[in-house]
Design a protein around this motif. Structure first.
Motif: not given
Ligand code: ATP
Length: 249
Positions: A53-57, A200-202, A242-244
């Motif tokens: 979503g092009e945002k920090t989750i 950090i997946v971002d 994150v994968i979920r």
């Protein structure tokens, strides 16, 4: 050498942010900071950024907190910098380095002395005080490519290495040397993401400023709390989350 953005992208363009990032990388490429392969690597990152979503989750926020606590409790933290990161967040890297007390070290997969010089110069032009990496007088065991070349006083002797946009091999090799590693990688499936102590997946353009913002509030926490944040962090569970989320789209 510093460089200006050459194309004027209108602010009301729906993909303004994304186009500006591309523009920075293309200009970095023209200035000899980013390599051609770096542009391709960015494409993979963009695809994953779309998926989150092009945002920090939320899982990235948890990882960012753990990363900052880990760096603040380290004896000798070092921030490894490649061409893409230098082109995208040069001011932010210098700022984080200063706030956390961790030197920057240029480390490149496609290393040439000219590119190392240009990146060091670029970072300094954006406010970085001291940048290591010119003198690569040590070697990471088990890494035969150029990223194995490191500075003895920097990455080689660090206990925590922050490796935004890393390659999986080196992340694993640093772990084998007993070092903790913190990666930023939009791809939760990459070898880097899987091998790092904290991932950090971002996007680096969001993650590095987020880290800097957290430094002050984390610094004042008692040592026992910082330790608790580090030990209770579970990177595998975070990546699974994150994968979920990606699968739910
Ligand atoms: P690995 O060895 O870890 O499997 P790889 O071969 O998949 O890595 P590389 O080509 O080394 O990948 O580097 C690209 C990686 O960097 C990709 O995983 C991509 O998602 C990530 N990436 C690219 N641009 C960004 C960015 N701006 N922010 C965060 N991650 C990014």
């Amino acid at each position: 050498m510093s460089y200006e953005l050459v194309r004027n992208i209108p602010k009301d363009h729906p993909r303004y942010e994304s186009l500006m990032i591309r523009e920075k990388l293309v200009n970095g490429f023209k200035a000899g900071i980013v390599c051609a392969e770096g542009l391709i690597a960015h494409g993979r990152g963009e695809a994953f950024d779309y998926l989150i979503g092009e945002k920090t989750i939320e899982p990235a926020i948890v990882a960012t907190k753990a990363a900052v606590a880990m760096m603040l409790t380290a004896k000798h933290p070092v921030i490894s910098v490649n061409g893409n990161t230098a082109a995208l967040v040069p001011d932010e890297l210098g700022c984080l380095s200063e706030r956390i007390g961790a030197p920057l070290e240029v480390n490149l997969f496609h290393r040439t002395e000219d590119r190392v010089d240009k990146i060091i110069h670029h970072l300094k032009a954006h406010g970085a005080k001291d940048v290591l990496g010119k003198r690569a007088d040590a070697h990471i065991p088990g890494i035969s490519h150029e990223r194995g070349k490191v500075s003895k006083e920097g990455i080689y002797s660090a206990d925590v290495v922050f490796v935004p946009l890393e390659d999986g091999d080196r992340c694993e090799a640093l772990g084998n040397m007993g070092k903790k590693t913190i990666a930023i990688d939009l791809n939760p499936l990459s070898r880097t993401a899987q091998a790092a102590s904290v991932t950090i997946v971002d996007n680096v353009v969001r993650a590095i400023p987020n880290m800097t913002k957290l430094v002050d509030e984390t610094k004042v926490l008692p040592g026992s709390e910082l330790k608790r944040i580090c030990t209770s962090y579970d990177n595998k569970a975070m990546l699974e989350e994150v994968i979920r989320r990606i699968k739910m789209i």
